[in-house]
Design an enzyme around this catalytic site. Structure first.
Site, short mmCIF file in Angstrom:
data_model
loop_
_atom_site.label_atom_id
_atom_site.label_comp_id
_atom_site.label_asym_id
_atom_site.label_seq_id
_atom_site.Cartn_x
_atom_site.Cartn_y
_atom_site.Cartn_z
N ALA A 167 -20.63 3.79 -16.67
CA ALA A 167 -20.37 3.45 -15.28
C ALA A 167 -20.57 4.55 -14.24
O ALA A 167 -20.68 4.26 -13.06
CB ALA A 167 -18.94 2.93 -15.17
N ALA A 168 -20.56 5.83 -14.68
CA ALA A 168 -20.56 6.91 -13.68
C ALA A 168 -21.90 7.01 -12.97
O ALA A 168 -22.93 6.81 -13.60
CB ALA A 168 -20.25 8.23 -14.37
N PRO A 169 -21.89 7.32 -11.66
CA PRO A 169 -20.74 7.67 -10.81
C PRO A 169 -20.02 6.47 -10.20
O PRO A 169 -19.15 6.64 -9.37
CB PRO A 169 -21.39 8.51 -9.71
CG PRO A 169 -22.78 7.94 -9.57
CD PRO A 169 -23.18 7.52 -10.97
N GLY A 170 -20.39 5.26 -10.61
CA GLY A 170 -19.61 4.11 -10.16
C GLY A 170 -20.28 3.26 -9.10
O GLY A 170 -19.63 2.42 -8.48
N GLY A 171 -21.58 3.46 -8.90
CA GLY A 171 -22.31 2.66 -7.90
C GLY A 171 -22.17 1.17 -8.18
O GLY A 171 -21.81 0.39 -7.30
N LYS A 172 -22.43 0.81 -9.43
CA LYS A 172 -22.38 -0.63 -9.76
C LYS A 172 -20.93 -1.08 -9.96
O LYS A 172 -20.57 -2.19 -9.60
CB LYS A 172 -23.26 -0.93 -10.98
CG LYS A 172 -24.71 -0.59 -10.70
CD LYS A 172 -25.65 -0.85 -11.83
CE LYS A 172 -27.02 -0.26 -11.56
NZ LYS A 172 -27.06 1.23 -11.64
N ASP A 221 -17.05 5.89 -19.10
CA ASP A 221 -18.17 6.82 -19.21
C ASP A 221 -17.73 7.90 -20.18
O ASP A 221 -16.54 8.21 -20.27
CB ASP A 221 -18.55 7.43 -17.86
CG ASP A 221 -19.98 7.93 -17.87
OD1 ASP A 221 -20.88 7.23 -17.37
OD2 ASP A 221 -20.22 9.05 -18.40
N ASP A 278 -25.38 -0.80 -18.14
CA ASP A 278 -26.40 -0.08 -17.37
C ASP A 278 -26.66 1.17 -18.20
O ASP A 278 -26.04 2.21 -18.00
CB ASP A 278 -25.84 0.24 -15.98
CG ASP A 278 -26.87 0.88 -15.06
OD1 ASP A 278 -28.04 0.48 -15.13
OD2 ASP A 278 -26.49 1.78 -14.28
N CYS A 290 -33.08 2.28 -15.67
CA CYS A 290 -33.96 2.74 -14.58
C CYS A 290 -35.19 3.40 -15.19
O CYS A 290 -35.56 4.50 -14.80
CB CYS A 290 -33.21 3.65 -13.61
SG CYS A 290 -32.58 5.15 -14.35
C1 LIG Z 1 -27.59 5.06 -15.93
S1 LIG Z 1 -26.15 6.02 -15.86
C2 LIG Z 1 -25.00 4.90 -15.18
C3 LIG Z 1 -25.10 4.70 -13.68
C4 LIG Z 1 -23.98 3.82 -13.15
N1 LIG Z 1 -23.95 2.54 -13.83
C5 LIG Z 1 -24.05 3.61 -11.65
O1 LIG Z 1 -24.63 2.61 -11.22
O2 LIG Z 1 -23.51 4.44 -10.89
C6 LIG Z 1 -25.67 6.06 -17.54
C7 LIG Z 1 -24.32 6.68 -17.80
O3 LIG Z 1 -24.03 6.46 -19.19
C8 LIG Z 1 -23.16 7.49 -19.62
N2 LIG Z 1 -23.16 7.46 -21.10
C9 LIG Z 1 -24.08 7.90 -21.96
N3 LIG Z 1 -23.72 7.65 -23.23
C10 LIG Z 1 -22.52 7.00 -23.18
C11 LIG Z 1 -21.61 6.50 -24.15
N4 LIG Z 1 -21.87 6.58 -25.46
N5 LIG Z 1 -20.47 5.92 -23.71
C12 LIG Z 1 -20.20 5.84 -22.40
N6 LIG Z 1 -21.01 6.31 -21.45
C13 LIG Z 1 -22.16 6.88 -21.81
C14 LIG Z 1 -23.75 8.72 -18.97
O4 LIG Z 1 -22.78 9.74 -18.86
C15 LIG Z 1 -24.20 8.18 -17.60
O5 LIG Z 1 -23.24 8.45 -16.62
#
Ligand SMILES: C[S@@+](CC[C@H](N)C(=O)[O-])C[C@H]1O[C@@H](n2cnc3c(N)ncnc32)[C@H](O)[C@@H]1O
Length: 466
Positions: A243-248, A266, A324, A374
């Site tokens: 979820a980070a940084p939480g946009g969605k 996250d 995501d 993305c």
């Molecule tokens: C594409 S970004 C998410 C962007 C977010 N959904 C937004 O819209 O702001 C993918 C995220 O997955 C996290 N991530 C990677 N592997 C993970 C895991 N095994 N469990 C939880 N989060 C994970 C990363 O730290 C990263 O922040």
């Protein structure tokens, strides 16, 4: 029109993507000539920014009309002599479109040069000023107030503190130094704040840093489509797995009118703090954020064990789930050089499958799962859908609403009917455009350009059959 070199890729990555974009199914559909053009266009588009900046309005605290007016006032302060149009998207009512003007042919280059890291350079081309932390090198004699030319170190080779740099660099615009070279480099503590105020960037857009905090959220158009496709309803229990940084996450909560439960996970603690910060800034109370490895989010203990509010969770306990996924990020724009090795590029598929399997377990029968990335590869997108449909007989692909991007890309053995249900935002689907605010003819032209000239992105929506 192309002003930057096409994206620089490692040879092995270039050859891999070349094969992906020349796969048999695609060639049979489009023909070799079009496939060649598509691959060339892709590399060129990726090194340039999309034609629009998109801003999501926090509709829980303000109306879109009010946000539009406030934005116009803020933008006027930055561009007093220009009229920068702001348009509401006709199908994504909470999204505002602001054109990125460019490319500008800037003739003058100053003798004082500043080299910035590639990430900082990419942000500048989307409207940011240069923050001190992004500066790698500045001419020996640079002082505050100097007019400077700014270059991006696209291959990541410039040494921090160098007085000059002869490696691969791309001119991204001119600006005014707010600090001297010694302010930036001759200090023991890290320097914060603006280092260069950009006055003419090759692509120009307002800077949204700290603009109307709590009212708006800077979000790429395809990212804003995802939460609408998930279609969360007030009162539901929704999981955002990465979820980070939480946009969605924040978008989901706001579409639910802040009623129900949105659980965001996250695996990185510092990033979870960002989710919490954004939720609080946007005044959303229904979000709970946890630092957790989402591949381990299913509760395996025997029934009857006490279950806390956080992960792991009981199977089939969510109405909707967004995955995501962490991905190779090859759809991000602008990106003048991708430093990924082939090994790294192809490493994401396995992790995405582990996360996907967890999502299927946690979703209740009748629930909705949205998978997004993305990136532009087949392996992380259409191939994942083909694998999911084969592995989980309970899943069924669903129609997406809104469907703004194109169909899925052939090459993973999916039927035409299945490809039509997928949403792929494909930068190679459009020609490169010069954008001049005064020459955007009609609202229709503008919206269709904003819809097609986006970052590369992929969305699939599944129903878990009852
Ligand atoms: C594409 S970004 C998410 C962007 C977010 N959904 C937004 O819209 O702001 C993918 C995220 O997955 C996290 N991530 C990677 N592997 C993970 C895991 N095994 N469990 C939880 N989060 C994970 C990363 O730290 C990263 O922040």
């Amino acid at each position: 029109m192309s002003v930057f070199p096409k994206i620089l890729l490692k040879r092995e990555v270039h050859d891999h993507l070349h094969n992906v974009y020349h796969n048999k199914e695609l060639v049979a559909n489009l023909g070799m000539v079009e496939v060649e053009r598509k691959f060339e266009r892709l590399q060129s588009c990726l090194s340039h920014p999309p034609s629009f900046t998109t801003i999501r309005v926090n509709t829980l605290v303000t109306s879109v009309e009010d946000a539009k007016q406030r934005l116009a006032e803020e933008i006027k302060k930055q561009f007093p002599d220009d009229v920068i149009p702001i348009h509401q998207h006709p199908n994504l009512k909470d999204l505002l479109l602001i054109p990125v003007i460019g490319p500008r042919r800037i003739q003058k280059q100053h003798s004082v040069q500043v080299i910035v890291g590639a990430q900082c350079g990419n942000a500048v081309l989307r409207g940011a000023h240069v923050y001190s932390a992004g500066i790698l090198s500045a001419s020996k004699w640079m002082k505050a107030g100097d007019e400077v030319s700014v270059f991006s170190d696209i291959r990541g080779k410039c040494r921090r503190g160098a007085v000059e740099f002869d490696g691969a660099k791309v001119f991204i615009g001119n600006g005014k130094a707010e600090l001297s070279r010694s302010d930036i480099f001759c200090t023991n503590s890290p320097v914060k704040g603006k280092g260069i105020r950009m006055t003419e960037a090759v692509y120009s857009s307002p800077s949204f840093d700290n603009m109307l905090p709590g009212y708006i959220y800077l979000q790429n158009l395809p990212s804003a489509v995802v939460s609408h496709v998930l279609s969360p309803q007030p009162g539901e229990r929704v999981l955002d797995m990465c979820a980070a940084p939480g946009g969605k996450t924040t978008h989901i909560a706001s579409l639910m009118n802040d009623e129900g439960e949105v659980i965001a996970m996250d695996k990185t603690a510092s990033k979870v703090e960002k989710i919490k910060h954004n939720a609080s800034l946007l005044q959303l109370k229904c979000i709970q954020a946890y630092c957790f490895n989402s591949t381990k989010a299913v509760l395996c203990e025997p029934k009857g064990m006490e279950q806390g509010p956080g992960p792991p969770f009981c199977p089939e306990s969510f109405d909707r789930i967004l995955l995501d996924a962490p991905c190779s990020g090859m759809g991000q724009r602008p990106n003048m050089a991708c430093l990924l090795s082939l090994k790294e590029l192809i490493s994401y598929q396995a992790l995405q499958r582990r996360l996907f399997s967890t999502a299927v377990e946690l979703l209740r029968p009748g629930g909705t799962l949205v998978y997004s990335t993305c990136t532009i590869t087949l392996a992380e997108n259409e191939e994942q859908v083909a694998w999911a449909l084969k592995t989980f007989s309970c899943l069924q692909l669903q129609v997406q609403e809104p469907h703004i991007g194109g169909e899925g890309m052939p090459g993973a053995g999916l039927s035409l009917d299945h490809l039509k249900l997928l949403q792929r935002f494909d930068p190679s689907a459009t020609e490169m455009h010069d954008v001049d605010a005064n020459k955007l003819k009609s609202d229709d032209d503008l919206v269709s350009l904003a819809d097609s000239d986006t970052i590369g992105f992929f969305i699939a929506k599944f129903l878990k059959k009852s």
